[in-house]
Design a protein around this motif. Structure first.
Motif, PDB file in Angstrom:
ATOM      1  N   SER A  19       0.837  -1.205   0.000  1.00  0.00           N
ATOM      2  CA  SER A  19       0.000   0.000   0.000  1.00  0.00           C
ATOM      3  C   SER A  19       0.866   1.247   0.000  1.00  0.00           C
ATOM      4  O   SER A  19       0.555   2.245  -0.690  1.00  0.00           O
ATOM      5  N   ARG A  20       1.940   1.223   0.749  1.00  0.00           N
ATOM      6  CA  ARG A  20       2.841   2.380   0.781  1.00  0.00           C
ATOM      7  C   ARG A  20       3.492   2.599  -0.595  1.00  0.00           C
ATOM      8  O   ARG A  20       3.653   3.740  -1.053  1.00  0.00           O
ATOM      9  N   VAL A  21       3.884   1.465  -1.219  1.00  0.00           N
ATOM     10  CA  VAL A  21       4.466   1.588  -2.557  1.00  0.00           C
ATOM     11  C   VAL A  21       3.453   2.197  -3.513  1.00  0.00           C
ATOM     12  O   VAL A  21       3.777   3.100  -4.316  1.00  0.00           O
ATOM     13  N   GLN A  22       2.211   1.712  -3.445  1.00  0.00           N
ATOM     14  CA  GLN A  22       1.169   2.260  -4.312  1.00  0.00           C
ATOM     15  C   GLN A  22       0.936   3.737  -4.021  1.00  0.00           C
ATOM     16  O   GLN A  22       0.746   4.544  -4.938  1.00  0.00           O
ATOM     17  N   LEU A  23       0.947   4.102  -2.736  1.00  0.00           N
ATOM     18  CA  LEU A  23       0.767   5.504  -2.370  1.00  0.00           C
ATOM     19  C   LEU A  23       1.900   6.351  -2.935  1.00  0.00           C
ATOM     20  O   LEU A  23       1.668   7.454  -3.480  1.00  0.00           O
ATOM     21  N   SER A  24       3.125   5.840  -2.827  1.00  0.00           N
ATOM     22  CA  SER A  24       4.267   6.575  -3.390  1.00  0.00           C
ATOM     23  C   SER A  24       4.122   6.709  -4.903  1.00  0.00           C
ATOM     24  O   SER A  24       4.376   7.788  -5.484  1.00  0.00           O
ATOM     25  N   ALA A  25       3.690   5.642  -5.574  1.00  0.00           N
ATOM     26  CA  ALA A  25       3.483   5.702  -7.024  1.00  0.00           C
ATOM     27  C   ALA A  25       2.408   6.712  -7.363  1.00  0.00           C
ATOM     28  O   ALA A  25       2.537   7.479  -8.338  1.00  0.00           O
ATOM     29  N   SER A  26       1.333   6.734  -6.585  1.00  0.00           N
ATOM     30  CA  SER A  26       0.260   7.702  -6.826  1.00  0.00           C
ATOM     31  C   SER A  26       0.768   9.123  -6.655  1.00  0.00           C
ATOM     32  O   SER A  26       0.416  10.039  -7.429  1.00  0.00           O
ATOM     33  N   ARG A  27       1.599   9.343  -5.652  1.00  0.00           N
ATOM     34  CA  ARG A  27       2.157  10.677  -5.432  1.00  0.00           C
ATOM     35  C   ARG A  27       3.059  11.084  -6.601  1.00  0.00           C
ATOM     36  O   ARG A  27       3.048  12.241  -7.045  1.00  0.00           O
ATOM     37  N   THR A  87       3.791  14.195 -11.412  1.00  0.00           N
ATOM     38  CA  THR A  87       3.977  14.222 -12.869  1.00  0.00           C
ATOM     39  C   THR A  87       2.824  14.962 -13.545  1.00  0.00           C
ATOM     40  O   THR A  87       3.027  15.778 -14.454  1.00  0.00           O
ATOM     41  N   ASN A  88       1.617  14.667 -13.081  1.00  0.00           N
ATOM     42  CA  ASN A  88       0.436  15.334 -13.644  1.00  0.00           C
ATOM     43  C   ASN A  88       0.493  16.840 -13.390  1.00  0.00           C
ATOM     44  O   ASN A  88       0.143  17.659 -14.266  1.00  0.00           O
ATOM     45  N   LYS A  89       0.965  17.223 -12.204  1.00  0.00           N
ATOM     46  CA  LYS A  89       1.068  18.654 -11.882  1.00  0.00           C
ATOM     47  C   LYS A  89       2.104  19.318 -12.792  1.00  0.00           C
ATOM     48  O   LYS A  89       1.904  20.436 -13.291  1.00  0.00           O
ATOM     49  N   VAL A  90       3.209  18.616 -13.008  1.00  0.00           N
ATOM     50  CA  VAL A  90       4.255  19.171 -13.879  1.00  0.00           C
ATOM     51  C   VAL A  90       3.714  19.327 -15.290  1.00  0.00           C
ATOM     52  O   VAL A  90       3.910  20.352 -15.977  1.00  0.00           O
ATOM     53  N   GLN A  91       3.025  18.277 -15.769  1.00  0.00           N
ATOM     54  CA  GLN A  91       2.460  18.344 -17.116  1.00  0.00           C
ATOM     55  C   GLN A  91       1.433  19.464 -17.226  1.00  0.00           C
ATOM     56  O   GLN A  91       1.384  20.194 -18.231  1.00  0.00           O
TER      57      GLN A  91
END
Length: 129
Positions: free
Chosen positions: A104-112, A117-121
């Motif tokens: 879950s933590r890995v998924q949370l990190s991936a989501s972040r 990335t979305n914010k940068v784009q």
């Protein structure tokens, strides 16, 4: 003279008869003593048998107690084994929960990361506009 001799013989016979009676009385006394000793021996034998029976009962009771103790020990060992199995299962579940938490933590990190990335784009798109 013959009468005196007869009287002497009669007296001797009476003495012998008295001696015989005394011997008979002594024999009867001995027989009574023997009977008393036999009775005492029988009483002692009965007491010995009672003691033997008591000892056998105590031995049987001790064996039953030993068997009961062994059964209780076996039951305790089985319960201990069951407790150990439950503890192992709990540890496995805890390990699985930790693995899930890590995932879950890995998924949370991936989501972040994706959010960043979305914010940068989005910022890049806005800058172009």
């Amino acid at each position: 003279v013959q009468l005196s001799a007869t009287r002497v013989q009669l007296s001797a016979s009476r003495v012998q008869l008295s001696a015989t009676r005394v011997q008979l009385s002594a024999t009867r006394v001995q027989l009574s003593a023997t009977r008393v000793q036999l009775s005492a021996t029988r009483v002692q034998l009965s007491a010995s048998r009672v003691q033997l029976s008591t000892t056998r009962v105590q031995l049987s009771t001790s064996r039953v107690q030993l068997s009961t103790s062994r059964v209780q020990l076996s039951t305790s060992r089985v319960q201990l084994s069951a407790s150990r199995v439950q503890l192992s299962a709990s540890r496995v579940q805890l390990s699985a929960s930790r693995v899930q938490l890590s995932a879950s933590r890995v998924q949370l990190s991936a989501s972040r990361v994706q959010l960043s990335t979305n914010k940068v784009q989005l910022s890049a798109i806005r800058s172009r506009e």
